[in-house]
Design an enzyme around this catalytic site. Structure first.
Site, PDB file in Angstrom:
ATOM      1  N   GLN A  51       0.516  -3.771   3.978  1.00 20.49           N
ATOM      2  CA  GLN A  51       0.922  -5.360   3.160  1.00 20.49           C
ATOM      3  C   GLN A  51       2.327  -6.023   2.621  1.00 20.49           C
ATOM      4  O   GLN A  51       2.462  -7.300   2.329  1.00 20.49           O
ATOM      5  CB  GLN A  51      -0.028  -6.111   2.425  1.00 20.49           C
ATOM      6  CG  GLN A  51      -1.618  -5.794   2.739  1.00 20.49           C
ATOM      7  CD  GLN A  51      -2.184  -5.255   1.470  1.00 20.49           C
ATOM      8  OE1 GLN A  51      -3.329  -4.484   1.847  1.00 20.49           O
ATOM      9  NE2 GLN A  51      -2.877  -6.573   1.466  1.00 20.49           N
ATOM     10  N   GLU A 134      -8.876  -0.766   3.161  1.00 22.31           N
ATOM     11  CA  GLU A 134      -7.451  -0.608   3.358  1.00 22.31           C
ATOM     12  C   GLU A 134      -6.650   0.731   3.906  1.00 22.31           C
ATOM     13  O   GLU A 134      -5.454   0.257   4.699  1.00 22.31           O
ATOM     14  CB  GLU A 134      -6.287   0.528   1.983  1.00 22.31           C
ATOM     15  CG  GLU A 134      -6.931  -0.171   0.598  1.00 22.31           C
ATOM     16  CD  GLU A 134      -6.250  -1.488   0.093  1.00 22.31           C
ATOM     17  OE1 GLU A 134      -5.188  -2.360   0.627  1.00 22.31           O
ATOM     18  OE2 GLU A 134      -6.513  -2.586  -0.110  1.00 22.31           O
TER      19      GLU A 134
END
Ligand code: ZN
Length: 167
Positions: A51, A134
């Protein structure tokens, strides 16, 4: 320590496959520290390296949101999961969107810590949900790909098309 810029949907870099970490060096420790700083600054419970445009299998989580439950998962591999539930999710990389996602609320993973030491963790509840979200990022998957309603509509559209073709 530094706050990292977060990639946002539809940036194609969010779709890349992250590579395993091989060097457990100072650069990795710095990346982990920066992920935590960025995560707390943005009031998030988890953040993955891709990210922040580092395509490496590194995840920072703190389901408490307060610094009391910091966990780092490097090169995580799911070995068991179960007890699915529907969870309302958001993501720093998909600002302004939220939605119901089906996630396991129990998760067992094998991973390495920041010194390369392997460990196994058995997570449940919010920690399991957060880590699963995640881990998806490491494989280029976003929570909007897993939206329950979207999926159901997708299935309905496919069924309709099949019926049309059959008819
Ligand atoms: Zn996310």
């Amino acid at each position: 320590m530094a706050r990292l810029a977060i990639l946002e949907f539809p940036d194609p870099r969010l779709r890349l496959q992250s590579q395993p970490v091989e060097a457990f060096d100072e650069a990795l420790h710095q990346l982990v520290a920066d992920l935590f700083e960025t995560m707390y600054a943005r009031s998030s419970l988890g953040l993955s390296a891709p990210q922040a445009d580092f395509q490496r299998q590194v995840i920072a989580c703190d389901a408490s949101g307060t610094g009391q439950a910091q966990r780092v998962f490097i090169n995580p591999e799911i070995i068991a999961s179960g007890t699915p539930g529907y969870v309302q999710e958001t993501c720093l990389s998909v600002p302004g969107r939220k939605g119901l996602v089906k996630r396991p609320t129990r998760l067992s993973v094998r991973a390495q810590d920041t010194s390369g030491q392997p460990f196994t963790a058995h997570l449940q509840g919010l920690e399991a949900v957060c880590l699963r979200h995640e881990i998806d990022h490491l494989h280029g998957i976003l929570f909007i790909d897993r939206l329950w309603l979207l999926r159901r509509l997708g299935i309905r559209a496919r069924t309709y098309l099949q019926q049309r073709r059959a008819g």
